[in-house]
Design an enzyme around this catalytic site. Structure first.
Site, PDB file in Angstrom:
ATOM      1  N   PRO A 424       2.489 -31.801  51.671  1.00  0.00           N
ATOM      2  CA  PRO A 424       3.208 -32.325  50.510  1.00  0.00           C
ATOM      3  C   PRO A 424       2.524 -31.790  49.254  1.00  0.00           C
ATOM      4  CG  PRO A 424       2.004 -34.075  51.665  1.00  0.00           C
ATOM      5  CD  PRO A 424       1.629 -32.794  52.318  1.00  0.00           C
ATOM      6  N   ASP A 600      -2.750 -30.114  47.774  1.00  0.00           N
ATOM      7  CA  ASP A 600      -2.277 -30.906  48.912  1.00  0.00           C
ATOM      8  C   ASP A 600      -2.403 -32.383  48.525  1.00  0.00           C
ATOM      9  OD1 ASP A 600      -1.943 -32.293  51.272  1.00  0.00           O
ATOM     10  OD2 ASP A 600      -3.153 -30.915  52.489  1.00  0.00           O
ATOM     11  N   HIS A 601      -1.283 -33.015  48.322  1.00  0.00           N
ATOM     12  CA  HIS A 601      -1.324 -34.379  47.809  1.00  0.00           C
ATOM     13  C   HIS A 601      -1.778 -35.386  48.859  1.00  0.00           C
ATOM     14  CE1 HIS A 601      -0.869 -37.307  44.823  1.00  0.00           C
ATOM     15  NE2 HIS A 601       0.353 -37.057  44.380  1.00  0.00           N
ATOM     16  N   ARG A 602      -1.926 -34.931  50.115  1.00  0.00           N
ATOM     17  CA  ARG A 602      -2.514 -35.830  51.114  1.00  0.00           C
ATOM     18  C   ARG A 602      -4.006 -35.971  50.862  1.00  0.00           C
ATOM     19  NH1 ARG A 602      -1.384 -32.710  56.468  1.00  0.00           N
ATOM     20  NH2 ARG A 602      -2.292 -31.137  55.097  1.00  0.00           N
ATOM     21  N   VAL A 604      -5.706 -34.846  47.886  1.00  0.00           N
ATOM     22  CA  VAL A 604      -6.140 -34.970  46.493  1.00  0.00           C
ATOM     23  C   VAL A 604      -5.117 -35.818  45.745  1.00  0.00           C
ATOM     24  CG1 VAL A 604      -6.574 -33.674  44.372  1.00  0.00           C
ATOM     25  CG2 VAL A 604      -7.179 -32.658  46.585  1.00  0.00           C
TER      26      VAL A 604
END
Ligand code: CAO
Length: 628
Positions: A424, A600-602, A604
């Protein structure tokens, strides 16, 4: 007897409607309005009732056919409603179930099934009107111990079927009537009754486990044949599996399997006898085979030249031989063999038969759907639930050429899809004021060139990224595949995307935090050169913590680069340009560098990414900070 043909009634004007179920069987006594079949159009499914009562003599349609109003569907004996004999279309009702009616008809009954009684009929494999060959499965029986394919004893056309799915059968139960070619179809005869002119001389031989490399007590994981199967030399009979290998035990000769003495779950060693087979030693000139009748039906008058009762040779199938390896799956031996040949795991196939029994069509359909999905998405997203991309015939619109992608481009495409589907991604933008850095760089350029280094903005950006990672370790991470951990990296290696004629390569400059600008510039030129010459070693492309992709020399004001699953972020660098920047009292000409940080929004969160990019921009605005 008054035979009447019953047609499909008014079905609301629908044409060519699918027959999805036949609810009756030949020999059934049905009443007025009793459901005889189910039709299904794209709008509705319809139960079709019989307008008359009587004994079903012939069913003229089969599942899968298409019918319209007026299509003949049944032949009913209107007067014979009280007669229940489940046999042929033309024989008087008083005939025994296993007798035959005309000179070219053969009544087929259940053969010796090892003494089992009232075994479930789980599949009728043929329909009235089908043309079948000797050995084709006509029905499948299943007890709690085994499933048995009942083969046809001869070639012919199915005239009527008296056995129904869901019923129970024992030796001698009538199955169907077959119209065979010629007056006296040849059926297997007991040896005592066979004509002496029948030529091949079969010899029975045992089948031992051959040399299996000294392995002892190896698990039998699959039995690929059933008693009665005809096999060619080399065909797999059973599959053994040790903890090191799986081995197929081939037929030692061509012939017919007459006994199997092992089952799935047994253990076997070299020399163990797994069964017996009848091997045809030599073929002598063929002579006419006398019409002969197996003992079980010897009450049929031989002189009548009538059709015969045939008992296919499937004796002793019951018991253990064809017990399935994946016990939850219902499938006949032939279907299992097909699945094994195609490498299909039957537990993945949705059976459409009774009790979810898997048929040939189900296996073929499964393979078809898997291959179609693979072809549609290049084998990348198969099984992910992502709708396949429809095929387009581009040649319709003009001239085209199919150009093969280089291996690197193929791998890049695969990696990009993997990254896109797994990460994501969020992209944050900023402009770094590099006016002072550019002035410094240009001032140092001549000196750098004397040391053999071409000083572009890139080494500064690489160094700034390393410093930002040092100051913000929450960005120097990768997601663990278990979804429960983050991998915190304690080293700082920066990857740089390099465009090459063969595709995108991403070499890695190691330990950037420990290197000066000249050293970084030198290594960048070296690695980019190797990438273009195809000389990068795998180790030189591994271990990156963060990637920089620069389109600065090319142009553009921003882009959203793809994050790799092994890192948490990537910096997109676009073309620096002179911009009017308000300093609080006036516009000043400043050299602005557009930066885009994808992460990577998982791994950070947004505020950390914001702080990271702001810090990186600030450092690029004042390289003295690199020293702090
Ligand atoms: N803005 C303006 N000019 C820039 C710039 C920027 N952001 N970045 C570089 N330039 C200038 C350089 O100063 C140089 O100009 P001079 O020759 O006048 O000094 C010129 O552009 C060419 O630079 P370069 O390409 O020789 O060197 P580099 O250090 O900037 O880049 C490398 C090195 C290996 C990254 C580059 O050669 C390359 O392959 N770039 C393509 C990367 C790519 O394909 N990215 C897309 C990846 S898809 O995600």
């Amino acid at each position: 007897m008054a035979i009447e043909t019953i047609n499909v009634p008014d079905i609301g004007g629908a044409e060519g409607v699918d027959v999805i179920e036949i609810s009756i069987a030949v020999g059934d006594t049905i009443t007025v309005d009793q459901e005889v079949m189910v039709l299904e159009s794209d709008k509705a499914s319809m139960d079709i009732p019989s307008p008359k009562g009587g004994v079903v003599k012939t069913i003229l349609v089969k599942e899968g056919d298409k019918v319209s109003e007026g299509t003949p569907m049944l032949e009913l004996d209107i007067e014979g409603a009280a007669e229940t004999a489940p046999v042929t279309a033309s024989e008087p009702a008083s005939s025994a179930p296993a007798t035959a009616s005309s000179s070219a008809e053969l009544a087929v009954v259940i053969p010796d099934i090892g003494g089992a009684e009232d075994v479930d009929v789980i599949e009728i494999c043929v329909a009235v009107g089908d043309t079948i060959s000797e050995g084709d499965s006509i029905a499948v029986l299943e007890s709690d111990k085994a499933s048995m394919d009942i083969p046809s004893p001869a070639d012919g056309k199915v005239v009527s079927i008296s056995l129904k799915e869901g019923e129970k059968a024992s030796e001698g139960t009538a199955v169907l009537v077959l119209a065979t070619q010629g007056d006296a179809p040849e059926v297997p005869a007991p040896a005592a009754q066979a004509s002496s002119a029948v030529t091949p001389t079969p010899s029975v031989r045992e089948i031992p486990v051959p040399d299996i490399g000294g392995a002892e007590g190896v698990d039998v994981i699959e039995v690929c044949v059933a008693v009665g199967d005809t096999v060619a030399e080399g065909d797999s009979l059973v599959v053994l599996e040790s903890d090191k290998a799986s081995m197929e035990i081939p037929a030692p000769a061509s012939g017919k399997v007459t006994a199997l003495t092992i089952k799935v779950g047994d253990k076997a060693s070299q020399g163990d006898v797994i069964g017996q087979m009848e091997v045809v030693a030599a073929a002598e000139p063929t002579a006419t085979k006398a019409a002969s009748v197996p003992q079980a039906t010897s009450n049929v008058p031989a002189a009548s030249n009538a059709s015969q009762v045939a008992t296919p040779a499937v004796s002793s199938v019951i018991g253990t031989e064809v017990v399935v390896s994946s016990s939850d799956v219902y499938a006949g031996p032939a279907v299992r063999k097909l699945a094994r040949q195609l490498g299909v795991d039957l537990t993945e196939v949705k059976g459409t038969g009774t009790r979810n029994r898997v048929s040939f069509e189900d296996v073929h359909g499964f393979v078809h759907s898997v291959m179609k999905a693979r072809a549609a998405d290049g084998g990348i997203t198969s099984g992910s639930g992502i709708p396949p991309v429809p095929e387009v015939d581009y040649a319709k619109f003009g001239e085209i050429e199919l150009v093969k992608m280089s291996k690197i481009k193929q791998l890049t495409a695969e990696a990009m899809t993997r990254n896109w589907l797994n990460i994501p991604r969020v992209t944050q933008f900023d402009d770094a004021d590099i006016t002072d850095v550019e002035a410094f760089r240009k001032g140092m350029k001549a000196e750098a060139e004397k040391s053999g280094v071409k000083l572009t903005p890139m080494p500064f950006i690489i160094k700034a990224a390393a410093t930002a990672l040092q100051m913000h370790p929450s960005f120097n991470v990768a997601m663990h595949n278990d979804g429960e951990h983050i991998i915190q990296k304690k080293f700082i290696h920066i990857a740089v995307a390099v465009d090459t004629p063969r595709g995108l390569m991403v070499p890695v400059i190691q330990n950037v935090d420990q290197k000066g600008i000249y050293q970084i510039a030198k290594e960048l030129i070296e690695l980019a050169g190797k990438a273009r010459d195809g000389k990068l070693k795998p180790a030189e492309m591994q271990g990156g913590c963060f990637t920089i992709s620069s389109l600065g020399p090319i142009g553009g004001t921003g882009f959203t680069p793809m994050v790799s699953t092994t890192e948490a972020g990537i910096l997109g660098v676009s073309k620096a340009s002179m911009q009017p920047v308000w300093d609080g009292s006036a516009f000043q000409p400043r050299m602005m560098l557009p930066l885009s940080l994808s992460y990577d929004h998982r791994a950070v969160n947004g505020s950390d990414a914001g702080k990271f990019l702001t810090y990186l921009s600030t450092v690029m605005g004042d390289v003295r900070r690199l020293l702090l």
